[in-house]
Scaffold this motif. Sequence first.
Motif, PDB file in Angstrom:
ATOM      1  N   ALA A 254      64.924 -14.814   3.345  1.00  0.00           N
ATOM      2  CA  ALA A 254      65.851 -13.816   3.884  1.00  0.00           C
ATOM      3  C   ALA A 254      65.208 -12.433   3.920  1.00  0.00           C
ATOM      4  N   SER A 264      71.420  -9.232  12.140  1.00  0.00           N
ATOM      5  CA  SER A 264      72.105  -9.633  10.908  1.00  0.00           C
ATOM      6  C   SER A 264      72.895 -10.930  11.062  1.00  0.00           C
ATOM      7  N   LYS A 268      72.488 -14.466   9.051  1.00  0.00           N
ATOM      8  CA  LYS A 268      73.633 -15.107   8.376  1.00  0.00           C
ATOM      9  C   LYS A 268      73.719 -16.591   8.730  1.00  0.00           C
ATOM     10  N   MET A 271      70.903 -18.680   7.254  1.00  0.00           N
ATOM     11  CA  MET A 271      71.097 -18.895   5.825  1.00  0.00           C
ATOM     12  C   MET A 271      72.228 -19.885   5.547  1.00  0.00           C
ATOM     13  N   HIS A 273      75.518 -19.132   5.799  1.00  0.00           N
ATOM     14  CA  HIS A 273      76.602 -18.415   5.130  1.00  0.00           C
ATOM     15  C   HIS A 273      77.789 -18.226   6.074  1.00  0.00           C
ATOM     16  N   PHE A 276      78.531 -12.424   6.235  1.00  0.00           N
ATOM     17  CA  PHE A 276      77.302 -11.647   6.065  1.00  0.00           C
ATOM     18  C   PHE A 276      77.277 -10.948   4.713  1.00  0.00           C
ATOM     19  N   THR A 279      75.173 -12.939   2.627  1.00  0.00           N
ATOM     20  CA  THR A 279      73.768 -12.796   3.015  1.00  0.00           C
ATOM     21  C   THR A 279      73.154 -11.532   2.432  1.00  0.00           C
ATOM     22  N   TYR A 282      70.936 -11.576  -0.626  1.00  0.00           N
ATOM     23  CA  TYR A 282      69.728 -12.393  -0.589  1.00  0.00           C
ATOM     24  C   TYR A 282      68.463 -11.653  -0.171  1.00  0.00           C
TER      25      TYR A 282
END
Length: 303
Positions: A254, A264, A268, A271, A273, A276, A279, A282
Amino acid sequence: MDFEPFLSHMKTSRNCSAQTIRAYRSDLKMFEAFLLDRSITRLSQIDHGVINEFIGHMEQMVNLRSARIGLLDSSIARRLAAVSSFFEFARANSNQQLRNPAKEIRRKRQKNNEPKPVDDSTLEDLLNGIKNLRDRTLFTLFLASGLRVSEMHQLDKNSITIKLRVEPSGEQIFYGVGSVVGKGNKVRTFFVDKAAVCLLSKYLSTRTDNDPALFLSERKQRMSVRAIQYTLTTWCQTLRLPHINVHRLRHSFATKLANAEIPSMVLKDLMGHSSFTTTLGYFKLTDETLARGYFSAMERVSR
């Protein structure tokens, strides 16, 4: 104690993944072993004092992964949360007659929840020092994909498809793409870069077995989550590097992409997720990234 009705409830009503269920079962089995060692066999025998003893027990346990005394505060909190959830389930099925002794226990505030990426020099020493092709491929994939350890564990040899992208300049770039079932049983797409694809192809060319699993243990079985973490710990010890938890490789992934100024919302989704906000925990932006963003903005403001 029979935890299976509760675990079944977690799976069906809360849609928990198989990995989450395994973690709950492991945590509750640890609690059960602690109780049996004290001849406690009924839920009604468990009060605040017993829960506090359990906390003290965990604080004195030998942590095999880090060779230190006591579990991490985050690990203790996770086990207490599992116990508390189990008691809430048991209470709901006892016409509210059973109390939850873990509910009002004051838990330690978890320390240092900031992102924990591994510094670049340590990662370089790690990957350059790993001589085993399987292990080098495994940890290169972690850093290239940002996968969770539970997601890496589920990969098969055919999980990653190699594709070709042609740039406007005519340059041909190979990359890998795959999908995994993440938290909440959500399917998401992940990517791996050319360097990881090349290493993966080299590794797969050495496999002559028919097992579908991408990574096999020395016992020729799919590598477990615990085996993957143990392998990383062993290499850190062998190479005399600081202890690295597999999850920190996600932080490194990340951080690398955030400092490359990836959008962004793209980060997100990569990852896995839902928000955000998650996120944000991370990655760390470097001073160079902050300065670049600042001067770029100031240049536009000054026009």
